[in-house]
Design a protein around this motif. Structure first.
Motif, PDB file in Angstrom:
ATOM      1  N   SER A   4       0.826  -1.199   0.000  1.00 50.24           N
ATOM      2  CA  SER A   4       0.000   0.000   0.000  1.00 50.24           C
ATOM      3  C   SER A   4       0.853   1.239   0.000  1.00 50.24           C
ATOM      4  CB  SER A   4      -0.913   0.009   1.237  1.00 50.24           C
ATOM      5  OG  SER A   4      -1.585   1.237   1.336  1.00 50.24           O
ATOM      6  N   ASN A   5       0.430   2.227  -0.813  1.00 51.52           N
ATOM      7  CA  ASN A   5       1.189   3.467  -0.868  1.00 51.52           C
ATOM      8  C   ASN A   5       0.459   4.602  -0.165  1.00 51.52           C
ATOM      9  OD1 ASN A   5      -0.891   3.929  -2.609  1.00 51.52           O
ATOM     10  ND2 ASN A   5       0.389   4.510  -4.375  1.00 51.52           N
ATOM     11  N   THR A   6      -0.467   4.237   0.712  1.00 53.09           N
ATOM     12  CA  THR A   6      -1.205   5.267   1.431  1.00 53.09           C
ATOM     13  C   THR A   6      -0.964   5.193   2.924  1.00 53.09           C
ATOM     14  OG1 THR A   6      -3.147   3.829   1.584  1.00 53.09           O
ATOM     15  CG2 THR A   6      -3.014   5.283  -0.337  1.00 53.09           C
ATOM     16  N   PRO A 163      23.143   8.957   4.987  1.00 56.43           N
ATOM     17  CA  PRO A 163      22.167   8.237   5.814  1.00 56.43           C
ATOM     18  C   PRO A 163      21.599   9.075   6.947  1.00 56.43           C
ATOM     19  CG  PRO A 163      24.394   7.403   6.192  1.00 56.43           C
ATOM     20  CD  PRO A 163      24.471   8.294   5.013  1.00 56.43           C
ATOM     21  N   PHE A 164      22.399  10.002   7.488  1.00 58.13           N
ATOM     22  CA  PHE A 164      21.896  10.845   8.573  1.00 58.13           C
ATOM     23  C   PHE A 164      20.838  11.823   8.059  1.00 58.13           C
ATOM     24  CE2 PHE A 164      26.028   9.502  10.249  1.00 58.13           C
ATOM     25  CZ  PHE A 164      25.647   9.068  11.517  1.00 58.13           C
ATOM     26  N   LEU A 165      21.060  12.370   6.859  1.00 56.31           N
ATOM     27  CA  LEU A 165      20.057  13.255   6.266  1.00 56.31           C
ATOM     28  C   LEU A 165      18.774  12.498   5.961  1.00 56.31           C
ATOM     29  CD1 LEU A 165      22.286  15.329   3.798  1.00 56.31           C
ATOM     30  CD2 LEU A 165      21.108  16.199   5.824  1.00 56.31           C
ATOM     31  N   VAL A 166      18.909  11.290   5.409  1.00 55.05           N
ATOM     32  CA  VAL A 166      17.728  10.495   5.075  1.00 55.05           C
ATOM     33  C   VAL A 166      16.952  10.118   6.334  1.00 55.05           C
ATOM     34  CG1 VAL A 166      17.013   8.254   4.174  1.00 55.05           C
ATOM     35  CG2 VAL A 166      18.653   9.627   2.900  1.00 55.05           C
ATOM     36  N   ARG A 167      17.668   9.810   7.407  1.00 53.46           N
ATOM     37  CA  ARG A 167      17.012   9.367   8.634  1.00 53.46           C
ATOM     38  C   ARG A 167      16.180  10.475   9.279  1.00 53.46           C
ATOM     39  NH1 ARG A 167      17.598   5.134  12.110  1.00 53.46           N
ATOM     40  NH2 ARG A 167      19.339   4.292  10.919  1.00 53.46           N
ATOM     41  N   GLN A 168      16.548  11.729   9.083  1.00 49.72           N
ATOM     42  CA  GLN A 168      15.859  12.810   9.798  1.00 49.72           C
ATOM     43  C   GLN A 168      14.535  13.220   9.146  1.00 49.72           C
ATOM     44  OE1 GLN A 168      17.938  16.514   9.871  1.00 49.72           O
ATOM     45  NE2 GLN A 168      17.915  16.806   7.652  1.00 49.72           N
ATOM     46  N   TRP A 169      14.307  12.831   7.876  1.00 48.44           N
ATOM     47  CA  TRP A 169      13.088  13.272   7.214  1.00 48.44           C
ATOM     48  C   TRP A 169      11.891  12.416   7.623  1.00 48.44           C
ATOM     49  CZ3 TRP A 169      14.782  17.589   6.004  1.00 48.44           C
ATOM     50  CH2 TRP A 169      15.940  17.810   5.279  1.00 48.44           C
ATOM     51  N   PRO A 170      10.705  13.030   7.705  1.00 52.46           N
ATOM     52  CA  PRO A 170       9.486  12.238   7.923  1.00 52.46           C
ATOM     53  C   PRO A 170       9.007  11.643   6.605  1.00 52.46           C
ATOM     54  CG  PRO A 170       8.936  14.568   7.829  1.00 52.46           C
ATOM     55  CD  PRO A 170      10.448  14.489   7.719  1.00 52.46           C
ATOM     56  N   TYR A 171       8.463  10.422   6.669  1.00 47.71           N
ATOM     57  CA  TYR A 171       7.975   9.731   5.476  1.00 47.71           C
ATOM     58  C   TYR A 171       6.497   9.431   5.682  1.00 47.71           C
ATOM     59  CZ  TYR A 171      12.921   9.285   4.466  1.00 47.71           C
ATOM     60  OH  TYR A 171      14.238   9.567   4.222  1.00 47.71           O
ATOM     61  N   CYS A 172       5.655  10.327   5.165  1.00 46.21           N
ATOM     62  CA  CYS A 172       4.216  10.186   5.405  1.00 46.21           C
ATOM     63  C   CYS A 172       3.446   9.901   4.125  1.00 46.21           C
ATOM     64  CB  CYS A 172       3.665  11.451   6.073  1.00 46.21           C
ATOM     65  SG  CYS A 172       4.010  12.959   5.163  1.00 46.21           S
ATOM     66  N   ARG A 173       4.125   9.726   3.002  1.00 44.09           N
ATOM     67  CA  ARG A 173       3.440   9.461   1.742  1.00 44.09           C
ATOM     68  C   ARG A 173       3.449   7.975   1.403  1.00 44.09           C
ATOM     69  NH1 ARG A 173       6.749  13.925  -0.500  1.00 44.09           N
ATOM     70  NH2 ARG A 173       5.598  15.881  -0.279  1.00 44.09           N
ATOM     71  N   THR A 174       4.651   7.429   1.258  1.00 41.89           N
ATOM     72  CA  THR A 174       4.773   6.039   0.824  1.00 41.89           C
ATOM     73  C   THR A 174       6.130   5.498   1.261  1.00 41.89           C
ATOM     74  OG1 THR A 174       4.782   4.572  -1.104  1.00 41.89           O
ATOM     75  CG2 THR A 174       5.713   6.759  -1.412  1.00 41.89           C
ATOM     76  N   ASN A 175       6.225   4.200   1.316  1.00 41.92           N
ATOM     77  CA  ASN A 175       7.517   3.563   1.578  1.00 41.92           C
ATOM     78  C   ASN A 175       7.953   2.708   0.393  1.00 41.92           C
ATOM     79  OD1 ASN A 175       5.577   1.568   1.856  1.00 41.92           O
ATOM     80  ND2 ASN A 175       6.669   0.519   3.509  1.00 41.92           N
ATOM     81  N   ILE A 176       7.378   2.982  -0.772  1.00 45.02           N
ATOM     82  CA  ILE A 176       7.668   2.199  -1.969  1.00 45.02           C
ATOM     83  C   ILE A 176       8.726   2.894  -2.814  1.00 45.02           C
ATOM     84  CG2 ILE A 176       6.717   1.293  -4.118  1.00 45.02           C
ATOM     85  CD1 ILE A 176       4.055   0.957  -2.708  1.00 45.02           C
ATOM     86  N   ILE A 177       9.800   2.185  -3.111  1.00 41.62           N
ATOM     87  CA  ILE A 177      10.876   2.702  -3.961  1.00 41.62           C
ATOM     88  C   ILE A 177      10.824   1.944  -5.288  1.00 41.62           C
ATOM     89  CG2 ILE A 177      13.369   3.022  -4.207  1.00 41.62           C
ATOM     90  CD1 ILE A 177      13.587   2.980  -1.171  1.00 41.62           C
ATOM     91  N   PRO A 178      10.542   2.628  -6.398  1.00 42.85           N
ATOM     92  CA  PRO A 178      10.469   1.939  -7.694  1.00 42.85           C
ATOM     93  C   PRO A 178      11.855   1.656  -8.263  1.00 42.85           C
ATOM     94  CG  PRO A 178      10.046   4.277  -7.989  1.00 42.85           C
ATOM     95  CD  PRO A 178      10.217   4.059  -6.500  1.00 42.85           C
TER      96      PRO A 178
END
Length: 315
Positions: A4-6, A163-178
């Motif tokens: 799910s991407n929601t 990795p530190f920059l990536v870790r600090q962002w919130p991910y509220c849209r999707t966890n799917i990487i195409p």
């Protein structure tokens, strides 16, 4: 496993790697050339390491740098292929968030190391051609070790913020990487925040690594070509330039797919997604596969050592 991407979340425990979107039905067939390239890369680079270790005449700067390149290629290809094949063969798409960041770090740091190693190899060719009598006094073993350490530290430190920059962002849209692997630009696009600092830092690293390395290589070969054209005979010019062919071929093999992948991803909005994914994978798999072949076929000492080894095996 849910695709799910929601789903709403701020710190995902896992990401979902889709593989090659649009070509899921032929993942099994695509895995054949991918697996073949990886096997060739592993066998070829281990062969180079074995030959250099077992042949004292190859214990010179050029082959020390080649061994550094072989190790880098082994790590780079191994950082993406096992997970890619697990997606193709077992539909194992989930990757832990920490594992994704680890893969991301290895990809970017070892890509930078490979670029830096090409600079050191260019310096070796410059000294060998322009200052042949001083080659052994300039490129001593301690100097080679310091150059290798500098390449490793530069890439390891520059890739550390990713990795530190990536870790600090919130991910509220999707966890799917195409994609088939985690890379900085793919993960950051999933964040629901202002990620300009990540984009700016990525551009800064690209300019510091690929940009500066490309300039250094271009300058070194400008000087090398001037020295070659000043040689008195055509045979001498051809023979001297022949010592650079392997290095130039490896550089083109590394930079052209990477540059093409970057340009198509940034500016090729009309390019199909599966083409982006395939090109991205090729840019990381083709150099590790071709580098041992290029140096094995083009370098006389490597060919002679390999032929002696095969002959001894047969007898």
């Amino acid at each position: 496993m849910s695709d799910s991407n929601t789903t709403e979340f701020t710190n995902p425990s896992t990401f979902i790697l889709l593989g090659i979107p649009g070509l899921e039905a032929v993942h099994g067939w695509i895995s054949i050339p991918f697996c073949t390239m990886y096997i060739i890369a592993v066998l070829g680079n281990f062969t180079i390491l074995f030959m250099v270790k077992s042949e004292p005449s190859l214990h010179v700067p050029m082959y020390y740098f080649l061994c550094m390149l072989a190790v880098t290629d082994l790590v780079l290809s191994t950082s993406i292929l096992p997970k890619t094949l697990s997606i193709f063969w077992f539909n194992s798409r989930e990757i832990d968030f920490s594992a994704c960041l680890t893969q991301l770090y290895f990809i970017h740091s070892f890509t930078g190391m490979e670029s830096g190693i090409f600079v050191t190899m260019g310096l070796d060719r410059y000294v060998a051609i322009c200052h042949p009598l001083r080659h052994s006094t300039i490129l001593t073993n301690p100097m080679v070790a310091k150059m290798g350490l500098a390449v490793v530290l530069r890439s390891a430190i520059l890739a550390l913020p990713y990795p530190f920059l990536v870790r600090q962002w919130p991910y509220c849209r999707t966890n799917i990487i195409p994609q088939t692997f985690c890379a900085h630009i793919f993960v950051v696009k999933l964040a629901c925040a202002d990620t300009r600092i990540s984009s700016y830092y990525g551009l800064f690293v690209l300019l510091c690594v690929m940009g500066l390395d490309g300039i250094f290589i271009a300058v070194s070969y400008t000087v090398i070509l001037r020295a070659i054209f000043c040689l008195p005979t055509k045979d001498a010019r051809i023979k001297t330039f022949g010592t650079c062919i392997s290095h130039l071929s490896a550089i083109l093999t590394f930079y052209i797919p990477g540059l093409f992948s970057s340009l198509t991803y940034r500016f090729g909005q009309n390019v199909p997604l599966h083409f982006h994914v395939l090109i991205g994978n090729m840019s990381l798999l083709v150099p590790p596969m071709l580098n041992p072949i290029i140096y094995g076929l083009r370098t006389k000492q490597m060919r002679d050592r390999l032929l002696r080894f095969i002959t001894l095996k047969e007898t």
